[in-house]
Structure formats: C-alpha cells, structure tokens
Design a protein around this motif. Sequence first.
Motif, PDB file in Angstrom:
ATOM      1  N   VAL A  65      -5.395  61.577  27.764  1.00  0.00           N
ATOM      2  CA  VAL A  65      -5.972  61.481  26.411  1.00  0.00           C
ATOM      3  C   VAL A  65      -5.640  62.747  25.626  1.00  0.00           C
ATOM      4  CG1 VAL A  65      -8.113  61.340  25.062  1.00  0.00           C
ATOM      5  CG2 VAL A  65      -7.839  59.930  27.106  1.00  0.00           C
ATOM      6  N   ALA A  66      -5.840  63.898  26.243  1.00  0.00           N
ATOM      7  CA  ALA A  66      -5.558  65.173  25.574  1.00  0.00           C
ATOM      8  C   ALA A  66      -4.088  65.260  25.177  1.00  0.00           C
ATOM      9  CB  ALA A  66      -5.938  66.342  26.478  1.00  0.00           C
ATOM     10  N   ALA A  67      -3.198  64.888  26.095  1.00  0.00           N
ATOM     11  CA  ALA A  67      -1.759  64.944  25.796  1.00  0.00           C
ATOM     12  C   ALA A  67      -1.397  63.999  24.652  1.00  0.00           C
ATOM     13  CB  ALA A  67      -0.959  64.599  27.053  1.00  0.00           C
ATOM     14  N   ALA A  77     -13.392  68.225  25.076  1.00  0.00           N
ATOM     15  CA  ALA A  77     -14.813  68.480  25.324  1.00  0.00           C
ATOM     16  C   ALA A  77     -15.483  69.042  24.077  1.00  0.00           C
ATOM     17  CB  ALA A  77     -14.978  69.447  26.490  1.00  0.00           C
ATOM     18  N   ARG A  78     -14.818  69.982  23.416  1.00  0.00           N
ATOM     19  CA  ARG A  78     -15.397  70.551  22.174  1.00  0.00           C
ATOM     20  C   ARG A  78     -15.558  69.479  21.111  1.00  0.00           C
ATOM     21  NH1 ARG A  78     -12.158  75.045  23.744  1.00  0.00           N
ATOM     22  NH2 ARG A  78     -10.396  74.278  22.533  1.00  0.00           N
ATOM     23  N   GLY A  79     -14.665  68.477  21.125  1.00  0.00           N
ATOM     24  CA  GLY A  79     -14.750  67.376  20.168  1.00  0.00           C
ATOM     25  C   GLY A  79     -15.742  66.304  20.574  1.00  0.00           C
ATOM     26  N   GLY A  80     -16.359  66.478  21.750  1.00  0.00           N
ATOM     27  CA  GLY A  80     -17.368  65.526  22.194  1.00  0.00           C
ATOM     28  C   GLY A  80     -16.807  64.321  22.925  1.00  0.00           C
ATOM     29  N   VAL A  81     -15.522  64.361  23.278  1.00  0.00           N
ATOM     30  CA  VAL A  81     -14.912  63.246  24.005  1.00  0.00           C
ATOM     31  C   VAL A  81     -15.027  63.546  25.495  1.00  0.00           C
ATOM     32  CG1 VAL A  81     -12.806  61.928  24.409  1.00  0.00           C
ATOM     33  CG2 VAL A  81     -13.311  62.794  22.119  1.00  0.00           C
ATOM     34  N   THR A  82     -15.890  62.812  26.172  1.00  0.00           N
ATOM     35  CA  THR A  82     -16.110  63.051  27.592  1.00  0.00           C
ATOM     36  C   THR A  82     -15.740  61.837  28.438  1.00  0.00           C
ATOM     37  OG1 THR A  82     -18.413  62.353  27.365  1.00  0.00           O
ATOM     38  CG2 THR A  82     -17.964  64.716  27.183  1.00  0.00           C
ATOM     39  N   GLU A  83     -15.552  60.699  27.819  1.00  0.00           N
ATOM     40  CA  GLU A  83     -15.234  59.463  28.531  1.00  0.00           C
ATOM     41  C   GLU A  83     -13.742  59.160  28.398  1.00  0.00           C
ATOM     42  OE1 GLU A  83     -17.521  57.646  30.305  1.00  0.00           O
ATOM     43  OE2 GLU A  83     -18.839  59.320  29.830  1.00  0.00           O
ATOM     44  N   PRO A  84     -13.203  58.394  29.349  1.00  0.00           N
ATOM     45  CA  PRO A  84     -11.813  57.943  29.218  1.00  0.00           C
ATOM     46  C   PRO A  84     -11.678  57.075  27.972  1.00  0.00           C
ATOM     47  CG  PRO A  84     -12.706  57.395  31.379  1.00  0.00           C
ATOM     48  CD  PRO A  84     -13.831  57.914  30.565  1.00  0.00           C
ATOM     49  N   LEU A  85     -10.520  57.134  27.340  1.00  0.00           N
ATOM     50  CA  LEU A  85     -10.283  56.337  26.142  1.00  0.00           C
ATOM     51  C   LEU A  85      -9.114  55.389  26.365  1.00  0.00           C
ATOM     52  CD1 LEU A  85     -10.511  59.051  23.315  1.00  0.00           C
ATOM     53  CD2 LEU A  85     -12.314  57.540  24.138  1.00  0.00           C
ATOM     54  N   GLU A  96      -8.059  58.225  12.086  1.00  0.00           N
ATOM     55  CA  GLU A  96      -9.223  58.808  11.406  1.00  0.00           C
ATOM     56  C   GLU A  96      -8.983  60.267  11.075  1.00  0.00           C
ATOM     57  OE1 GLU A  96     -12.651  58.299  13.912  1.00  0.00           O
ATOM     58  OE2 GLU A  96     -12.298  56.146  14.095  1.00  0.00           O
ATOM     59  N   GLY A  97      -8.309  60.979  11.978  1.00  0.00           N
ATOM     60  CA  GLY A  97      -8.043  62.402  11.775  1.00  0.00           C
ATOM     61  C   GLY A  97      -9.301  63.218  11.550  1.00  0.00           C
ATOM     62  N   PRO A  98     -10.295  63.131  12.453  1.00  0.00           N
ATOM     63  CA  PRO A  98     -11.510  63.908  12.238  1.00  0.00           C
ATOM     64  C   PRO A  98     -11.203  65.416  12.215  1.00  0.00           C
ATOM     65  CG  PRO A  98     -11.462  63.002  14.467  1.00  0.00           C
ATOM     66  CD  PRO A  98     -10.300  62.418  13.721  1.00  0.00           C
ATOM     67  N   GLU A  99     -12.074  66.143  11.577  1.00  0.00           N
ATOM     68  CA  GLU A  99     -11.871  67.585  11.403  1.00  0.00           C
ATOM     69  C   GLU A  99     -11.681  68.299  12.736  1.00  0.00           C
ATOM     70  OE1 GLU A  99     -14.488  71.358   9.962  1.00  0.00           O
ATOM     71  OE2 GLU A  99     -14.693  69.520   8.760  1.00  0.00           O
ATOM     72  N   TRP A 100     -12.491  67.940  13.731  1.00  0.00           N
ATOM     73  CA  TRP A 100     -12.373  68.616  15.031  1.00  0.00           C
ATOM     74  C   TRP A 100     -11.002  68.405  15.656  1.00  0.00           C
ATOM     75  CZ3 TRP A 100     -11.155  66.116  19.501  1.00  0.00           C
ATOM     76  CH2 TRP A 100     -11.355  64.740  19.543  1.00  0.00           C
ATOM     77  N   LEU A 101     -10.411  67.212  15.463  1.00  0.00           N
ATOM     78  CA  LEU A 101      -9.104  66.923  16.038  1.00  0.00           C
ATOM     79  C   LEU A 101      -8.029  67.754  15.347  1.00  0.00           C
ATOM     80  CD1 LEU A 101      -7.286  65.370  17.958  1.00  0.00           C
ATOM     81  CD2 LEU A 101      -7.261  63.478  16.322  1.00  0.00           C
ATOM     82  N   ARG A 103      -8.458  70.582  13.858  1.00  0.00           N
ATOM     83  CA  ARG A 103      -8.699  71.980  14.266  1.00  0.00           C
ATOM     84  C   ARG A 103      -8.126  72.238  15.659  1.00  0.00           C
ATOM     85  NH1 ARG A 103     -13.780  71.862  13.143  1.00  0.00           N
ATOM     86  NH2 ARG A 103     -14.484  71.343  15.231  1.00  0.00           N
ATOM     87  N   GLU A 104      -8.365  71.300  16.583  1.00  0.00           N
ATOM     88  CA  GLU A 104      -7.864  71.460  17.951  1.00  0.00           C
ATOM     89  C   GLU A 104      -6.343  71.383  18.005  1.00  0.00           C
ATOM     90  OE1 GLU A 104      -9.438  72.548  20.483  1.00  0.00           O
ATOM     91  OE2 GLU A 104     -11.423  72.436  19.610  1.00  0.00           O
TER      92      GLU A 104
END
Length: 127
Positions: A65-67, A77-85, A96-101, A103-104
């Motif tokens: 998911v991260a890759a 984790a900082r973005g609150g994604v803890t489950e497999p997607l 969606e391009g949320p702000e946290w994404l 930023r990361e």
Amino acid sequence: MTSHHNTQTMKPATAAKKLGVYLEATPAEFQEGVVSRSELNALQADPPEWLRELRRNGPHPRPVVAAKLGISISGLARGGVTEPLTTEQIDALKDEGPEWLERERATQAEVRKEAQRLKEKKAKDTE
C-alpha cells in the motif's frame, strides 16, 4: 556418511511477505501449511490465479500500500491507514489526494533526494 538434503521451509507469513500479499487473504491451505523454497519459487515463476488476483486487486499489505501511494509505511500510520487496502481503495485515495497523503509524498520525495545526494557524495569521496 551420506549427506542429508533438508528442504528449507518457511511459515506462511514469511512466504506471503516474500510474495507481497496479505496473508489473511490467501487460501486456507496456504495459511495452514508450510512453504518450501521450491514451492515459493514456483509460485513466483508461475503464480496461480488466486495469487495473480491478490496482487492485482488486494487487499494489499502495508508495504505494498505504501509503495503504491509513494509514501513510507510510517507515513501510512501517520495518515491513519492501519488496515490493508484494496487496489480500488488505493486508487480512490490517490484521486481524493488528502492533505496528509500529499504531505507524506513530499516528505518521501525529500528523503529520496537526500539519499541520492549522500550516495553521490560518497561516490565522489571514494574517487
């Protein structure tokens, strides 16, 4: 004295990690058995339909998911994604391009740039 050739085996969790798939989404017989090195090589060389489907649509483990999002596992984790997607969920997040994404992704780009700079510096210093 004859030598014994022991078959190297691994737990299903290790095999799933090497295959880049989420263990809980694999078939029960994969989860409950052990995987030999030759079986792992065969799965990588000629993946069965269940493996192709998992790699294509997920659910994907955090490193995958991260890759796919272009960020670090810590960034997830900082973005609150803890489950497999699933691939669909990953694509929706990208759209969606949320702000946290964003930023990361910027943080990850800086990390890569710094790693490249250090690599070039090291190469120059060893000349």
